[in-house]
Design a protein around this motif. Structure first.
Motif, short mmCIF file in Angstrom:
data_model
loop_
_atom_site.label_atom_id
_atom_site.label_comp_id
_atom_site.label_asym_id
_atom_site.label_seq_id
_atom_site.Cartn_x
_atom_site.Cartn_y
_atom_site.Cartn_z
N LEU A 60 81.93 16.27 104.54
CA LEU A 60 81.02 16.32 103.39
C LEU A 60 79.87 15.34 103.56
O LEU A 60 80.08 14.14 103.76
N SER A 61 78.65 15.83 103.47
CA SER A 61 77.45 14.99 103.50
C SER A 61 76.72 15.13 102.18
O SER A 61 76.38 16.24 101.77
N VAL A 62 76.51 14.02 101.50
CA VAL A 62 75.83 14.03 100.21
C VAL A 62 75.03 12.75 100.07
O VAL A 62 75.46 11.67 100.52
N THR A 63 73.84 12.85 99.49
CA THR A 63 72.98 11.69 99.26
C THR A 63 72.83 11.50 97.75
O THR A 63 72.48 12.44 97.04
N ILE A 64 73.09 10.27 97.29
CA ILE A 64 72.98 9.95 95.88
C ILE A 64 71.56 9.48 95.59
O ILE A 64 71.10 8.49 96.17
N PRO A 65 70.83 10.16 94.70
CA PRO A 65 69.46 9.72 94.40
C PRO A 65 69.47 8.33 93.76
O PRO A 65 70.15 8.11 92.76
N PRO A 66 68.76 7.36 94.32
CA PRO A 66 68.76 6.00 93.75
C PRO A 66 68.07 5.97 92.40
O PRO A 66 67.11 6.69 92.14
#
Length: 504
Positions: free
Chosen positions: A43-49
C-alpha cells in the motif's frame, strides 16, 4: 467543520513560534500483518500535510493496522512508512514523538492518575534526561486543556470520568505533545452522537488554528465525509480510492466496498456526500424497477417464475440499482498465477468446478484431495485428478463440448477465496497422473486448466454465514443424509412422472 469545502488552515505555526512543525507522512508499498497473516498489502498512500485525512473501510480491512504502521507501532514486512521522507523505523523514538502523536484505540491510564498528570505526560518527548518541568511545558498543558475544555476536570481522577470526558483528556495529552501530525484510531468509538461531533469539531478546530495534520480512522462514513478534506478507502488491505469525499464517495463504491445498497445525496448541513442506506424494508421511494426487484408479494409467485412485475428484464433496469464497480475492483483480475496465489491454490483441499455445455446446461461439482486439490504446473497452468467419488460425468462431458470452466478454491478457516477462469482439457499423461497419485494410486484421468484470469473473492459470504465457526454448525444428525436426499428426489421424480402420465 472541516469538510471538503474547508479553506486551507489559517495558521501554520512552526516550532519557533511554539506550535508544531508541519511534517509529512507517506507509505511506500508497505505491507503489514500479524505473524503469517498479512493485513495490509503493498500500500502506497500520501497524507496531505495540514489537512484532515480520514481512513475508512469495512471491518478488518486494515484501517487500524495501517495507522499502527504509520505510527511506528508495527514494523512492516516490506515497504516503509516515512516521516519527512525518512523511514520512521530509522528515527529515534524521541525524534518521532516530537513530530508525531498517536491516540490508539481504548488507551488505558494508571489507576487514580489525575487529569493534569495524564495530560502532562504528553510533554515527555520535549524534556531532558532529568525530566525538568519548564514554563513551556506548563503553557503547553494549559493550552491543550483549554482547547479540549478539560480545565475544570484538572484535579479529577481519569477513571472517574465519563467516556466523552476521558476521550477529551486523551486528546489533550496528544495536543500537549505539540506535534505536527496527530494520528487517531477510532477516536469516536463508544461515544454517543453528541460527543462524537464534539470530538470531531475539536480536531477540526485544531487543524484550522494550528495547521496540525490529522489522520483518523472512523467507522461512520457520513461523519468521515463531513469532516475529511481527504478520504482514504481501504478494502482487504488494499487502497480502493482516495481524494476529496465528493470525488470518491459514490453509490457504486459504497455498494462494492461496504456491501451496502444506498443513495448518495448532499448533506443539507455541510454539502458533503450523505449516504442513505436502502435496506430490504424501505424501498417504496426507489425507482419502480428498483423497488420491484427488491420485493415479492407472498403467494404471488408461480412455480419456476418470478412474481409478476418484480422481474428485472433489462440491463437498463438493472442499472437503476446496480452500478458499475469502481475501476480498481472491476480491474482486479490477474492474467497469470503469482507466487502468493500458488501458495493459496496448492493449500486448498477443496474447490468447486463450474462447467457449461453448448446448450446452456450448467454443472457445478466439488473436487478435492486431502493434500491439496490441484498442483500448479506453471504460471498459466493448473491440474487436478479425476477420481471415483470426485467424478461427475456431466462436468467431464461439458468440458469435451465446451472447455471453458471456472473454479472457486476454498481453504478451511480462511475467509476469502480465489477464483480461476480458464479452458480445460481431459488428459491421460502418465507422468502427470503419477504426480497426482495418492498413497501410490494414480488417477485414471487428469484435467489440465489453462488459466485466463485469477482474482480474489472477498470473505463477506464466510463472515455472514459463519461457515467456519463450529458454534453455528447444526447438530449431528439434524440434517438429511445423502441417502435420504436421494430417496426424496426419487420419490419426487416418480410422483411428477405419474402426474404427467395422468395428464396425457
Amino acid at each position: 467543520m472541516a469538510g471538503e469545502s474547508a479553506a486551507e488552515p489559517a495558521v501554520a505555526t512552526t516550532a519557533d513560534s511554539g506550535g508544531p512543525q508541519r511534517s509529512t507522512v507517506h507509505t511506500e508499498r508497505i505491507s503489514l500483518g500479524y505473524g503469517d497473516r498479512r493485513v495490509v498489502d503493498d500500500l502506497s498512500v500520501t497524507i496531505p500535510p495540514g489537512r484532515i485525512t480520514v481512513i475508512v473501510g469495512p471491518n478488518a480491512c486494515g484501517k487500524s493496522t495501517l495507522l499502527r504502521g504509520m505510527a511506528r507501532l508495527l514494523r512492516p514486512t516490506s515497504g516503509a512508512a516515512c516521516l519527512d521522507g525518512k523511514s520512521i523505523h530509522s528515527l529515534s523514538s524521541r525524534d518521532v514523538a516530537r513530530q508525531l502523536g498517536i491516540l490508539p484505540q481504548s488507551p488505558s491510564a494508571p489507576e487514580s492518575i489525575s487529569v493534569t498528570d495524564l495530560v502532562g505526560r504528553g510533554r515527555s518527548p520535549h524534556q531532558g534526561w532529568f525530566g525538568r518541568w519548564s514554563d513551556a511545558d506548563e503553557q503547553a498543558v494549559a493550552d491543550a486543556m483549554r482547547a479540549t475544555g478539560t480545565l475544570d476536570l484538572a484535579d479529577r481522577a481519569v477513571d472517574e470520568l465519563s467516556g466523552g470526558q476521558r476521550q477529551r483528556v486523551w486528546i489533550a495529552m496528544a495536543l500537549a505533545q505539540r506535534t505536527g501530525v496527530l494520528l487517531l484510531d477510532e477516536p469516536t468509538t463508544f461515544l454517543d452522537l453528541t460527543h462524537q461531533v464534539e470530538v470531531l469539531d475539536l480536531l477540526a478546530d485544531l487543524n484550522r488554528t494550528e495547521g496540525t495534520t490529522i489522520v483518523a480512522v472512523l467507522h461512520d462514513l457520513n461523519l468521515a465525509c463531513r469532516y475529511a478534506d481527504h478520504l482514504v478507502v481501504l478494502s482487504e488491505g488494499r487502497l480502493i480510492a482516495e481524494g476529496m469525499p465528493r470525488e470518491v464517495v459514490t453509490e457504486a463504491l459504497v455498494r462494492d466496498v461496504f456491501a451496502l445498497p444506498s443513495r448518495v445525496i448532499d448533506d443539507p448541513v455541510s454539502a458533503t456526500p450523505l449516504i442513505v442506506p436502502i435496506g430490504r424494508h424501505h424501498t417504496s421511494a426507489l425507482p419502480t424497477g428498483a423497488a420491484a426487484a427488491g420485493s415479492t408479494a407472498p403467494g404471488s409467485t408461480a412455480p419456476g417464475t418470478a412474481a409478476a412485475g418484480t422481474a428485472v428484464s433489462s440491463e437498463a433496469e438493472l442499472r437503476e440499482v446496480v452500478e458499475e464497480p469502481v475501476p480498481l475492483i472491476a480491474d482486479k483480475a490477474a492474467p497469470a498465477i503469482d507466487d502468493e496465489s500458488r501458495r493459496f491454490l496448492e493449500a486448498a483441499p477443496l474447490f468447486l468446478l463450474a462447467s457449461a455445455a453448448d446448450d446452456g446446461t450448467v454443472d457445478v461439482s466439488p473436487r478435492g484431495d486431502e493434500h491439496g486439490s490441484v498442483i500448479v504446473l506453471d504460471e498459466y497452468t493448473v491440474a487436478f485428478a479425476d477420481r471415483p467419488g470426485n467424478r461427475r460425468v456431466d462436468s467431464m462431458r461439458n468440458i469435451l463440448r465446451n472447455p471453458r470452466v471456472a473454479m472457486v478454491f476454498l481453504v478451511p478457516g480462511t475467509d476469502h477465496t480465489l477464483r480461476v477462469n480458464g479452458t480445460a482439457a481431459i488428459v491421460r499423461d502418465a507422468e502427470l497422473l503419477e504426480r497426482l497419485a495418492v498413497k501410490g494410486s494414480p488417477p485414471d484421468l487428469a484435467v489440465v486448466v489453462t488459466v485466463s484470469e485469477l482474482f480474489v473473492h472477498c470473505g463477506r459470504a464466510f463472515n455472514r454465514s459463519k461457515l467456519w465457526d463450529p458454534d453455528t454448525w447444526p447438530e449431528q444428525g439434524s440434517l438429511p443424509t445423502a441417502g435420504t436426499l436421494l430417496k426424496a428426489h426419487t420419490a419426487l421424480r416418480d410422483a411428477l412422472r405419474g402426474s404427467e402420465s395422468d395428464d396425457t
